[in-house]
Write an enzyme that holds these catalytic residues in place. Sequence first.
Site, PDB file in Angstrom:
ATOM      1  N   LYS A 137       9.366 -29.661   0.269  1.00 52.63           N
ATOM      2  CA  LYS A 137      10.485 -29.048  -0.145  1.00 52.63           C
ATOM      3  C   LYS A 137      11.538 -30.086  -0.929  1.00 52.63           C
ATOM      4  O   LYS A 137      11.987 -29.761  -1.895  1.00 52.63           O
ATOM      5  CB  LYS A 137      11.254 -28.534   0.981  1.00 52.63           C
ATOM      6  CG  LYS A 137      10.841 -27.272   1.860  1.00 52.63           C
ATOM      7  CD  LYS A 137      10.784 -27.129   3.277  1.00 52.63           C
ATOM      8  CE  LYS A 137      10.075 -25.939   3.768  1.00 52.63           C
ATOM      9  NZ  LYS A 137      10.484 -25.699   5.125  1.00 52.63           N
ATOM     10  N   GLN A 152      13.946 -27.379  10.146  1.00 52.47           N
ATOM     11  CA  GLN A 152      12.566 -26.988   9.904  1.00 52.47           C
ATOM     12  C   GLN A 152      12.158 -26.814  11.308  1.00 52.47           C
ATOM     13  O   GLN A 152      12.324 -27.535  12.173  1.00 52.47           O
ATOM     14  CB  GLN A 152      11.871 -28.523   9.528  1.00 52.47           C
ATOM     15  CG  GLN A 152      10.228 -28.453   9.151  1.00 52.47           C
ATOM     16  CD  GLN A 152      10.080 -27.521   7.953  1.00 52.47           C
ATOM     17  OE1 GLN A 152      10.672 -27.438   7.067  1.00 52.47           O
ATOM     18  NE2 GLN A 152       8.986 -26.815   8.394  1.00 52.47           N
ATOM     19  N   ASP A 195      16.869 -20.046   4.716  1.00 60.51           N
ATOM     20  CA  ASP A 195      15.592 -19.308   5.171  1.00 60.51           C
ATOM     21  C   ASP A 195      15.704 -17.888   5.374  1.00 60.51           C
ATOM     22  O   ASP A 195      14.731 -17.026   5.709  1.00 60.51           O
ATOM     23  CB  ASP A 195      15.075 -20.173   6.436  1.00 60.51           C
ATOM     24  CG  ASP A 195      14.055 -20.996   6.252  1.00 60.51           C
ATOM     25  OD1 ASP A 195      13.344 -21.371   5.091  1.00 60.51           O
ATOM     26  OD2 ASP A 195      13.930 -22.252   7.356  1.00 60.51           O
TER      27      ASP A 195
END
Length: 288
Positions: free
Chosen positions: A53, A97, A120
């Site tokens: 990422k 995460q 997200d």
Amino acid sequence: MGRLIDGKQIAAQIRAELASEVEELTARGKRPPCLAVIWVGEDPASATYVRAKGKACQKIGMNFELHHLEEGISEKDLLKLIEELNNREEIDAMLVQLPLPKHISEKKVIEAIAPNKDADGFHPYNLGRLLIGAPTFIPCTPAGILELLKRSQIETVGKEVVVIGRSNIVGKPIAALLMQKNTGNATVTVCHTATKNLTFHTKRADILIVAAGQPKMIKAEMVKDGAVIIDVGIHRTEAGLCGDVDFKEVEPKVAAITPVPGGVGPMTVAMLLKNTVQAYKIRNNIVL
Ligand code: NAD
């Protein structure tokens, strides 16, 4: 022989489009968008994802801020950091995460992220908006699947779509999106662990989306001739990476199929970048 749906190439195209948007912003004298990632602990798979990422952000000229916290951090301190990032002007989007250590509530953490910085798209506010068909941050994997279908000219309107899996991050949102009039307009069936006679459903699918987390579970006899197969699964085996679909068996029978690796995987990171640029534009009232 099935046509390969090349996620690597489509993701590269999306990254190039985003890179030119970022270039245009900086050419106008604005700062680049910034994604913050919080990573707790040392899970090796998470390490790979976080690194990918960060690299992806930097490659398109975006800022990336990593907060790597020790496994033992308290839930309270983690929530405090999220609050700080929520309040910092130069942070456009963030994600935590997953998975998190057991002593930290995933639900509390996701709900602490400001919905307008939710890279997200996991916040219940954004998932609720997705369900009613309102503009929102779409979770990256379902968003990637939509782009793969669109950019491969695969028609969804009126098609029989079968989704295997009902997770909040893949199965449920992709089913809702493909059912929604303006993002799919398909007839959608969702299968899960309590589904009786899975093959009855998969055999009917014009488009089969498999997000079950079971290596090579979809065999040739389970799919219709000429179907489109989207394989979301990722499994590390001794022979390398494989998906939820037995690619060797299924590929000769179908019209199009995503490989693993190189299918849905690269799209997920590309859509994370897209969500971050979207968050930046909304927060700064910018139309490019
Ligand atoms: P999950 O474990 O949360 O959900 C799996 C779902 O599949 C469950 O809802 C379960 O009911 C269903 N299921 C499991 N076994 C089944 C069976 N035999 N028959 C019918 N249904 C069954 O998983 P997830 O987070 O949705 O991820 C699914 C897979 O996709 C995993 O392999 C994961 O690693 C992968 N994944 C890939 C990406 C990517 O970027 N490519 C992103 C997210 C997840």
